[in-house]
Design a protein around this motif. Structure first.
Motif, PDB file in Angstrom:
ATOM      1  N   MET A 113      12.445 -11.428  -9.695  1.00 53.57           N
ATOM      2  CA  MET A 113      12.625 -11.167  -8.475  1.00 53.57           C
ATOM      3  C   MET A 113      11.194 -10.848  -7.592  1.00 53.57           C
ATOM      4  SD  MET A 113      14.918  -8.014  -7.165  1.00 53.57           S
ATOM      5  CE  MET A 113      14.576  -6.850  -5.904  1.00 53.57           C
ATOM      6  N   ILE A 114      11.152 -11.383  -6.290  1.00 49.68           N
ATOM      7  CA  ILE A 114       9.753 -11.325  -5.682  1.00 49.68           C
ATOM      8  C   ILE A 114      10.294 -10.452  -4.544  1.00 49.68           C
ATOM      9  CG2 ILE A 114       8.077 -12.618  -4.378  1.00 49.68           C
ATOM     10  CD1 ILE A 114       8.720 -15.074  -6.146  1.00 49.68           C
ATOM     11  N   LEU A 115       9.226  -9.394  -4.257  1.00 50.43           N
ATOM     12  CA  LEU A 115       9.177  -8.448  -3.253  1.00 50.43           C
ATOM     13  C   LEU A 115       8.071  -8.839  -2.199  1.00 50.43           C
ATOM     14  CD1 LEU A 115       9.941  -5.090  -4.981  1.00 50.43           C
ATOM     15  CD2 LEU A 115      11.654  -6.562  -3.840  1.00 50.43           C
ATOM     16  N   LYS A 116       8.543  -8.982  -1.095  1.00 51.24           N
ATOM     17  CA  LYS A 116       7.347  -9.055  -0.029  1.00 51.24           C
ATOM     18  C   LYS A 116       7.175  -7.793   0.213  1.00 51.24           C
ATOM     19  CE  LYS A 116       9.350 -13.585   1.282  1.00 51.24           C
ATOM     20  NZ  LYS A 116       9.765 -14.510   2.337  1.00 51.24           N
ATOM     21  N   ASN A 117       5.643  -7.772   0.846  1.00 55.99           N
ATOM     22  CA  ASN A 117       5.348  -6.728   1.394  1.00 55.99           C
ATOM     23  C   ASN A 117       6.085  -6.317   2.741  1.00 55.99           C
ATOM     24  OD1 ASN A 117       3.136  -6.667  -0.464  1.00 55.99           O
ATOM     25  ND2 ASN A 117       1.562  -7.648   1.038  1.00 55.99           N
ATOM     26  N   ARG A 118       6.303  -4.981   2.621  1.00 55.02           N
ATOM     27  CA  ARG A 118       7.055  -4.280   3.664  1.00 55.02           C
ATOM     28  C   ARG A 118       6.087  -3.347   4.425  1.00 55.02           C
ATOM     29  NH1 ARG A 118      12.296  -5.935   3.340  1.00 55.02           N
ATOM     30  NH2 ARG A 118      12.831  -6.569   1.549  1.00 55.02           N
ATOM     31  N   THR A 119       4.812  -3.240   4.233  1.00 57.40           N
ATOM     32  CA  THR A 119       3.734  -2.352   5.140  1.00 57.40           C
ATOM     33  C   THR A 119       2.518  -3.379   5.131  1.00 57.40           C
ATOM     34  OG1 THR A 119       2.911  -1.283   2.817  1.00 57.40           O
ATOM     35  CG2 THR A 119       4.826  -0.394   3.822  1.00 57.40           C
ATOM     36  N   VAL A 120       1.696  -2.507   6.165  1.00 60.55           N
ATOM     37  CA  VAL A 120       0.587  -3.099   6.402  1.00 60.55           C
ATOM     38  C   VAL A 120      -0.453  -1.667   6.668  1.00 60.55           C
ATOM     39  CG1 VAL A 120       0.654  -3.167   8.974  1.00 60.55           C
ATOM     40  CG2 VAL A 120      -1.050  -4.561   7.724  1.00 60.55           C
ATOM     41  N   SER A 121      -1.504  -1.982   5.959  1.00 60.64           N
ATOM     42  CA  SER A 121      -2.554  -0.707   5.973  1.00 60.64           C
ATOM     43  C   SER A 121      -3.747  -1.035   6.811  1.00 60.64           C
ATOM     44  CB  SER A 121      -3.039  -0.369   4.576  1.00 60.64           C
ATOM     45  OG  SER A 121      -2.074   0.100   3.699  1.00 60.64           O
ATOM     46  N   ILE A 122      -3.953  -0.109   7.776  1.00 60.93           N
ATOM     47  CA  ILE A 122      -5.180  -0.361   8.692  1.00 60.93           C
ATOM     48  C   ILE A 122      -6.041   0.828   8.484  1.00 60.93           C
ATOM     49  CG2 ILE A 122      -5.774  -0.702  11.117  1.00 60.93           C
ATOM     50  CD1 ILE A 122      -2.769  -1.512  11.623  1.00 60.93           C
ATOM     51  N   THR A 123      -7.331   0.534   8.532  1.00 61.68           N
ATOM     52  CA  THR A 123      -8.386   1.474   8.179  1.00 61.68           C
ATOM     53  C   THR A 123      -9.343   1.267   9.537  1.00 61.68           C
ATOM     54  OG1 THR A 123      -8.121   1.421   5.786  1.00 61.68           O
ATOM     55  CG2 THR A 123     -10.194   2.511   6.705  1.00 61.68           C
ATOM     56  N   ASN A 124      -9.696   2.740   9.964  1.00 60.95           N
ATOM     57  CA  ASN A 124     -10.444   2.749  11.164  1.00 60.95           C
ATOM     58  C   ASN A 124     -11.107   4.083  11.130  1.00 60.95           C
ATOM     59  OD1 ASN A 124     -11.840   2.127  13.471  1.00 60.95           O
ATOM     60  ND2 ASN A 124     -10.128   2.462  14.832  1.00 60.95           N
ATOM     61  N   ASN A 125     -12.490   4.325  11.234  1.00 58.24           N
ATOM     62  CA  ASN A 125     -13.176   5.468  11.333  1.00 58.24           C
ATOM     63  C   ASN A 125     -12.773   6.351   9.960  1.00 58.24           C
ATOM     64  OD1 ASN A 125     -14.571   4.770  13.489  1.00 58.24           O
ATOM     65  ND2 ASN A 125     -12.889   5.412  14.849  1.00 58.24           N
ATOM     66  N   ASN A 126     -12.650   5.651   9.027  1.00 59.07           N
ATOM     67  CA  ASN A 126     -12.082   6.400   7.617  1.00 59.07           C
ATOM     68  C   ASN A 126     -10.958   7.020   7.597  1.00 59.07           C
ATOM     69  OD1 ASN A 126     -14.863   6.044   6.491  1.00 59.07           O
ATOM     70  ND2 ASN A 126     -15.681   7.707   7.388  1.00 59.07           N
ATOM     71  N   LYS A 127      -9.919   6.612   8.631  1.00 58.25           N
ATOM     72  CA  LYS A 127      -8.624   6.969   8.434  1.00 58.25           C
ATOM     73  C   LYS A 127      -7.793   5.558   8.238  1.00 58.25           C
ATOM     74  CE  LYS A 127      -8.946  10.602  11.860  1.00 58.25           C
ATOM     75  NZ  LYS A 127      -8.590  11.212  13.090  1.00 58.25           N
ATOM     76  N   THR A 128      -6.853   5.889   7.259  1.00 56.20           N
ATOM     77  CA  THR A 128      -5.825   4.752   7.023  1.00 56.20           C
ATOM     78  C   THR A 128      -4.736   5.031   7.478  1.00 56.20           C
ATOM     79  OG1 THR A 128      -7.123   4.246   5.111  1.00 56.20           O
ATOM     80  CG2 THR A 128      -5.031   3.323   5.100  1.00 56.20           C
ATOM     81  N   PHE A 129      -3.948   4.091   8.096  1.00 53.96           N
ATOM     82  CA  PHE A 129      -2.580   4.031   8.516  1.00 53.96           C
ATOM     83  C   PHE A 129      -1.931   3.087   7.923  1.00 53.96           C
ATOM     84  CE2 PHE A 129      -5.821   4.975  12.022  1.00 53.96           C
ATOM     85  CZ  PHE A 129      -5.316   6.250  12.620  1.00 53.96           C
ATOM     86  N   VAL A 130      -0.668   3.383   7.555  1.00 51.91           N
ATOM     87  CA  VAL A 130       0.256   2.751   6.775  1.00 51.91           C
ATOM     88  C   VAL A 130       1.381   2.373   7.840  1.00 51.91           C
ATOM     89  CG1 VAL A 130       1.511   2.288   4.702  1.00 51.91           C
ATOM     90  CG2 VAL A 130      -0.516   3.354   4.567  1.00 51.91           C
TER      91      VAL A 130
END
Length: 50
Positions: free
Chosen positions: A1-18
């Motif tokens: 079974m292959i799971l596709k990514n369901r999130t994206v992570s964005i890092t800016n100014n040492n903060k990461t948003f998922v």
């Protein structure tokens, strides 16, 4: 079974948003969390906040 990514992570100014995958079509994928939206179209990433 292959799971596709369901999130994206964005890092800016040492903060990461998922962001969670909210919707997807053939041409774009939209990720959302709170007031932030990230839209992936081809090789472009468009980020909206607020």
């Amino acid at each position: 079974m292959i799971l596709k990514n369901r999130t994206v992570s964005i890092t800016n100014n040492n903060k990461t948003f998922v962001l969670e995958k909210a919707e997807a079509t053939v041409h774009e994928t939209v990720y959302k969390k709170d007031d932030m939206t990230a839209t992936v179209k081809g090789d472009s990433l468009i980020i909206h906040q607020g």
